[in-house]
Design a protein around this motif. Structure first.
Motif, PDB file in Angstrom:
ATOM      1  N   TYR A  62      47.893  -3.314  74.324  1.00 28.08           N
ATOM      2  CA  TYR A  62      48.177  -2.276  73.338  1.00 28.08           C
ATOM      3  C   TYR A  62      47.021  -1.290  73.339  1.00 28.08           C
ATOM      4  O   TYR A  62      45.857  -1.690  73.310  1.00 28.08           O
ATOM      5  N   ALA A 200      57.603  -7.308  69.608  1.00 31.01           N
ATOM      6  CA  ALA A 200      56.435  -7.145  68.740  1.00 31.01           C
ATOM      7  C   ALA A 200      55.607  -5.928  69.146  1.00 31.01           C
ATOM      8  O   ALA A 200      55.105  -5.194  68.286  1.00 31.01           O
ATOM      9  N   LEU A 201      55.470  -5.705  70.454  1.00 30.80           N
ATOM     10  CA  LEU A 201      54.691  -4.552  70.922  1.00 30.80           C
ATOM     11  C   LEU A 201      55.385  -3.244  70.553  1.00 30.80           C
ATOM     12  O   LEU A 201      54.738  -2.280  70.104  1.00 30.80           O
ATOM     13  N   LYS A 204      54.921  -2.677  66.819  1.00 24.89           N
ATOM     14  CA  LYS A 204      53.567  -2.266  66.511  1.00 24.89           C
ATOM     15  C   LYS A 204      53.357  -0.785  66.789  1.00 24.89           C
ATOM     16  O   LYS A 204      52.721  -0.068  65.995  1.00 24.89           O
ATOM     17  N   ALA A 207      55.267   1.279  64.223  1.00 25.37           N
ATOM     18  CA  ALA A 207      54.620   1.259  62.906  1.00 25.37           C
ATOM     19  C   ALA A 207      53.483   2.264  62.821  1.00 25.37           C
ATOM     20  O   ALA A 207      53.168   2.777  61.742  1.00 25.37           O
TER      21      ALA A 207
END
Length: 210
Positions: A62, A200-201, A204, A207
């Protein structure tokens, strides 16, 4: 005491060496089978992929907003003949997956990508593939087999992949790049994606795009 014939002793002495040589050949063959086969220009950009594609589960990165390099303004033609421009996707998170129908890890991750594309259908997320070193007929069969509903660029010469080398390059096949709504690279997954890991990535990055 009966002593073995001299020729028999020589054969016996050669057996350990022969066994070691065979063991080494088998180990090498197994390593090549696990890592894949020649991936052209992509294979020259990593020591993690012996031969051009990456096996195993995902290794994701990330990038914080301040550390995100700009994605190149790539464009091209999809496998169905439609025109595609990455710049036209501004405002959306783009999930760009580099794949080939000849790549065993790509085949294993394809159902996951297809499922995630459906999961994020109502969100500002766009999935796009980049099919490298492939025949269109084989690529089309791949997409039918795994129910891939998003478009893929026809990139037999890896021109799209090469364009990313000045930013965050693909590392073997498969590699997945995540490009934020401002056109900057926000994440990279090397190897096969997992459903929970890639979801999830994506979440993230979304967000942080308020």
């Amino acid at each position: 005491m009966i002593r073995p014939h001299r020729s028999a002793r020589r054969r016996s002495a050669r057996r350990p060496a022969l066994a070691m040589a065979i063991s080494g050949l088998l180990a090498g063959a197994a390593a090549l089978g696990a890592a894949g086969c020649d991936g052209g220009a992509l294979a020259q950009n990593t020591s993690a992929s012996s031969g051009g594609f990456v096996s195993g589960s995902d290794s994701s990165t990330y990038y914080a907003p301040a550390d995100r390099p700009a994605a190149p303004p790539v464009s091209g033609t999809t496998l169905t003949g439609a025109k595609f421009s990455l710049a036209a996707q501004r405002g959306n998170l783009v999930v760009l997956n580099f794949w080939g129908s000849w790549c065993a890890p790509c085949r294993r991750e394809a159902p996951t990508l297809a499922a995630l594309a459906k999961h994020f259908k109502g969100a500002p997320v766009r999935f796009i593939g980049d099919d490298v070193q492939d025949a269109p007929a084989n690529a089309a069969a791949f997409e039918r087999t795994f129910g891939i509903g998003y478009p893929s660029l026809n990139d037999p010469g890896e021109q799209v992949a090469l364009a990313f080398h000045g930013a965050v390059p693909p590392v073997g096949i498969p590699t997945t790049l995540l490009i934020d709504r401002n056109g900057h690279i926000a994440g990279r997954v090397v190897g096969e994606v997992t459903y929970n890991g890639l979801r999830a990535l994506i979440a993230k990055i979304l967000a942080g795009q308020s």
